[in-house]
Design a protein around this motif. Structure first.
Motif, PDB file in Angstrom:
ATOM      1  N   ALA A 130       3.545   1.131  12.627  1.00 23.87           N
ATOM      2  CA  ALA A 130       3.632   0.917  11.182  1.00 23.87           C
ATOM      3  C   ALA A 130       4.848   1.644  10.611  1.00 23.87           C
ATOM      4  N   VAL A 131       5.353   1.129   9.501  1.00 24.74           N
ATOM      5  CA  VAL A 131       6.437   1.830   8.809  1.00 24.74           C
ATOM      6  C   VAL A 131       5.891   3.132   8.219  1.00 24.74           C
ATOM      7  N   SER A 132       6.808   4.074   7.945  1.00 25.33           N
ATOM      8  CA  SER A 132       6.425   5.393   7.440  1.00 25.33           C
ATOM      9  C   SER A 132       7.568   5.935   6.605  1.00 25.33           C
ATOM     10  N   ALA A 133       7.385   7.121   6.083  1.00 22.61           N
ATOM     11  CA  ALA A 133       8.458   7.735   5.300  1.00 22.61           C
ATOM     12  C   ALA A 133       9.694   7.966   6.163  1.00 22.61           C
ATOM     13  N   ALA A 134       9.487   8.316   7.428  1.00 22.53           N
ATOM     14  CA  ALA A 134      10.620   8.563   8.325  1.00 22.53           C
ATOM     15  C   ALA A 134      11.280   7.273   8.782  1.00 22.53           C
ATOM     16  N   TYR A 135      10.483   6.220   8.922  1.00 26.56           N
ATOM     17  CA  TYR A 135      10.983   4.922   9.399  1.00 26.56           C
ATOM     18  C   TYR A 135      10.445   3.841   8.460  1.00 26.56           C
ATOM     19  N   PRO A 136      11.096   3.618   7.312  1.00 29.56           N
ATOM     20  CA  PRO A 136      10.499   2.798   6.252  1.00 29.56           C
ATOM     21  C   PRO A 136      10.750   1.297   6.353  1.00 29.56           C
ATOM     22  N   LEU A 137      11.536   0.862   7.331  1.00 33.57           N
ATOM     23  CA  LEU A 137      11.910  -0.548   7.406  1.00 33.57           C
ATOM     24  C   LEU A 137      11.417  -1.184   8.697  1.00 33.57           C
ATOM     25  N   HIS A 138      11.222  -2.506   8.651  1.00 31.67           N
ATOM     26  CA  HIS A 138      10.969  -3.283   9.864  1.00 31.67           C
ATOM     27  C   HIS A 138      12.307  -3.726  10.444  1.00 31.67           C
TER      28      HIS A 138
END
Length: 698
Positions: free
Chosen positions: A573-581
């Motif tokens: 899932a996306v997260s604050a650290a990795y916000p994009l698909h």
């Protein structure tokens, strides 16, 4: 009297790239050069894409491999003789097997190998090496749709009907398939159909569509469930077909009832009204087809997603109806044949299961060995690559027709595993990124230098014909396997080097299997017969089966199976650290890992580097400008490329092509999370962040 002018040599053959296998006519020689013209073949009807027109350029690649190479003590690859190269490989394989057991050696094949090569590689691995550790790069392409198709219909054939049937379609749903770039000649068969395209990107194919559904990456399964929900609730199903020809409808519908249009919209972003329009277009068509591609399948829930689209097709009464159907758009040149004849971890020739006692007995009888001597199933492709050099994992790997340093997910990790091996052997015709890391490199023939057969996406068996004689020190893959097998103590007759002889043995091994080739031979193919499997050996000669399922499906009771599937979301899932698909795919100019197409000046000029396609608003938030260098980073690694602003992109999604090596390799960040049924990695969805880079960064 003057001599008549010499005739230019020519052959009728097929393009070396995708599974459409466009018919081509090659002419010329090494001195004058080779030219290509499209043939009036049913799939391409006198047309070729840019890759097909430029295919002969690879035959004259400046860095063509022409002599065997062995890594010297100083770390460099140095030229050697064939005897020394094969003796070195066989000697190291014997040492490792004696010390650690047969599963310490492994083989990795490819979906571009001819049927003959795929067959003999599987036989070589299981007999000469005695290993269970064999799989191929097709596991990264069609495995999920294959698993879903086999479960639903009893057999997997990419298209269970000829490509030309699509010309009669009123409506075609393309789910996760950008055929305008990946298979351009196929688009002419869709000219008169209204297209429904499901793709997170507004691709060239989507631009041709009447209706474009643009779901968030990783939500295709929820969308397919929603389309089935609408089909049932709105009374659009074919009740008589469901009653007469299927099982399991009630269970499938029970899952779909939880996916009403508004819930699907909340998960996928596709408006409920657009979902309803798509379902009604399919139901109203006299001839409707549902076709899936890699966008649907290259996910950790890819098999279930393909199964959900099959459920939709069955509910509409399409497969085997004569007025529509379901198909998987197989990608690699021999992606269909490559998964039928034994180079998969769990299969024997004829698309037989390696765990089926009757299948083992039949194939062992053809090979002249006891059934109990055949190893059981081994690891699937990524699991095999991940296990290299580890405890209980292989210490030696032989690669034929694949470039996993670029094509495998989590590519930096795969490169580390390859580097940990005691022995890496690569057979190729150009120094791919994987070949450059090998201990031994074996130069083998290219497509226009060899004979053989391939099987197109529609299950049609085709002849590959040689125009050119190979360079003096280049051997065929069949000759390589023969030479190694003999050095490992196998009888020479067990590994023929003539493709026709290998194919005749393949015919016998496939007899009675789901993919029965026993009634096909070179004589019939050379006479121009259109032979689709299954084609059993019968008197009079069987005509082949261009259309499957017209009377019954291949389960014992003749009925298709609905699948009970539910959406569970992506592995990451996306997260604050990795916000994009981030999603990956092909571009028009290149093919697979790019090892061939990046060597063609015209294709390299059209797409010389990877580009990160991103919505302008997303780029602005990340602080990157168009054509600027940027970094895409996931929990696994980073790649670097220039920004391409695209206002049609979803603001939450990036697109990067996967054809490029080094720092521009998209597979440095891709996720190796596997579909539990097919072993397919989740190429199509990674959680990432986008960051600017200074222009000085290489």
């Amino acid at each position: 009297m003057s001599e008549p002018p010499a005739r230019t040599p020519h052959v009728e053959t097929h393009c070396p790239y995708c599974a459409l296998q466009c018919g081509t006519r090659l002419s010329g020689d090494r001195d004058m050069g080779v030219t290509v013209r499209p043939a009036e073949f049913p799939t391409n009807r006198g047309r070729l894409c840019q890759k097909g027109w430029t295919a002969p350029d690879v035959l004259a690649a400046a860095d063509r491999l022409t002599v065997p190479l062995v890594r010297a003590p100083d770390g460099n690859l140095t030229e050697t003789t064939w005897d020394r190269a094969l003796d070195t490989v066989a000697g190291r394989l014997r040492e490792l097997r004696t010390r650690y057991g047969p599963d310490t050696v492994a083989a990795f094949g490819g979906g571009g190998l001819t049927n003959e090569k795929a067959y003999l590689l599987g036989k070589f691995a299981r007999l000469a090496l005695g290993t269970s550790q064999i799989d191929y790069n097709g596991r990264f392409c069609m495995a999920s749709a294959a698993a879903a198709g086999k479960a639903a219909f009893g057999v997997d054939r990419g298209l269970p009907f000829p490509v030309t049937d699509l010309a009669a379609a009123d409506t075609v749903l393309l789910a996760g398939a950008n055929v305008a770039e990946t298979m351009p000649p196929l688009m002419q068969h869709l000219d008169t159909a209204e297209l429904i395209v499901i793709d997170p990107r507004h691709t060239p194919t989507a631009q041709r569509a009447k209706l474009h559904l643009q779901p968030a990456p990783g939500t295709d399964l929820a969308l397919a469930l929603g389309l089935l929900h609408i089909t049932v609730v709105d009374g659009l199903t074919d009740a008589e077909y469901i009653r007469r020809r299927t099982h399991g409808f009630a269970s499938a519908v029970r899952q779909a009832m939880a996916w009403w249009p508004e819930r699907v919209e909340a998960v996928t972003g596709v408006p409920a009204s657009t979902q309803r329009a798509a379902a009604r277009m399919l139901a109203a068509a006299r001839n409707a087809y549902i076709l899936t591609g890699r966008g649907v399948e290259q996910n950790s829930q890819g098999t279930d997603t393909a199964a959900a689209f099959i459920n939709l097709a069955l509910a509409l009464g399409l497969p085997g109806s004569g007025h529509g159907g379901y198909g998987c758009l197989t990608g690699q040149g021999n992606g269909q044949g490559g998964r039928e004849h034994g180079q998969k971890a769990d299969q024997l020739p004829g698309y037989r299961s390696l765990t089926d006692p009757e299948a083992r007995a039949h194939v062992a009888g053809v090979w002249g060995v006891p059934p109990e001597s055949l190893p059981g199933p081994g690891r699937t492709a990524y699991e095999l690559l991940d296990s290299l050099g580890r405890d209980q994992g292989p210490r030696a790997l032989l690669i034929f027709g694949s470039n996993p340093v670029v094509s495998a997910p989590n590519a930096a990790h795969v490169a580390e595993r390859l580097a940990s091996l005691d022995l890496l052997v690569v057979a190729d015709f150009v120094p791919s990124e994987t070949a450059r890391t090998a201990d031994v490199v074996l130069p083998v023939t290219q497509w226009a230098e060899e004979e053989g057969t391939l099987t197109s996406l529609e299950g049609r068996v085709l002849r590959r014909r040689a125009l050119l004689t190979p360079p003096p020190h280049v051997r065929t893959d069949l000759e390589v396997l023969h030479g190694l097998a003999v050095r490992l103590g196998e009888p020479p007759h067990r590994y023929p080097t003539a493709p026709r002889d290998v194919f005749d043995e393949l015919r016998a091994a496939s007899r009675g299997g789901p993919a029965d080739y026993s009634g096909i031979n070179y004589r019939r193919l050379d006479a121009g017969e259109a032979l689709h499997w299954p084609c059993p050996a019968t008197e009079p000669a069987h005509p082949g089966t261009p259309r499957l399922f017209l009377e019954r499906f291949t389960h014992p009771d003749g009925r298709a199976r609905f699948a009970e599937v539910d959406h569970r979301g992506p592995a990451e899932a996306v997260s604050a650290a990795y916000p994009l698909h981030a999603t990956t795919g092909r571009v028009l100019a290149h093919y697979q890992s790019g090892a061939q197409t990046r060597r063609v000046a015209e294709l390299h000029g059209a797409a010389p580097e990877p580009l990160i396609s991103v919505h302008p608003d997303t780029a602005a938030r990340a602080g990157v400008a168009g054509r600027a260098l940027a970094r895409v980073t996931s929990a696994r690694g980073s790649m670097t490329a220039r920004i391409q602003l695209d206002p049609t992109m979803r603001p939450d999604t990036l697109f990067i092509p996967f054809h490029f090596p080094g720092d521009g390799s998209a597979n440095l960040f891709t996720n190796p999370a596997l579909d539990p049924r097919s072993g397919m990695p989740e190429f199509k969805l990674s959680a990432v962040r986008l960051e600017p880079l200074p222009e000085a960064t290489p």
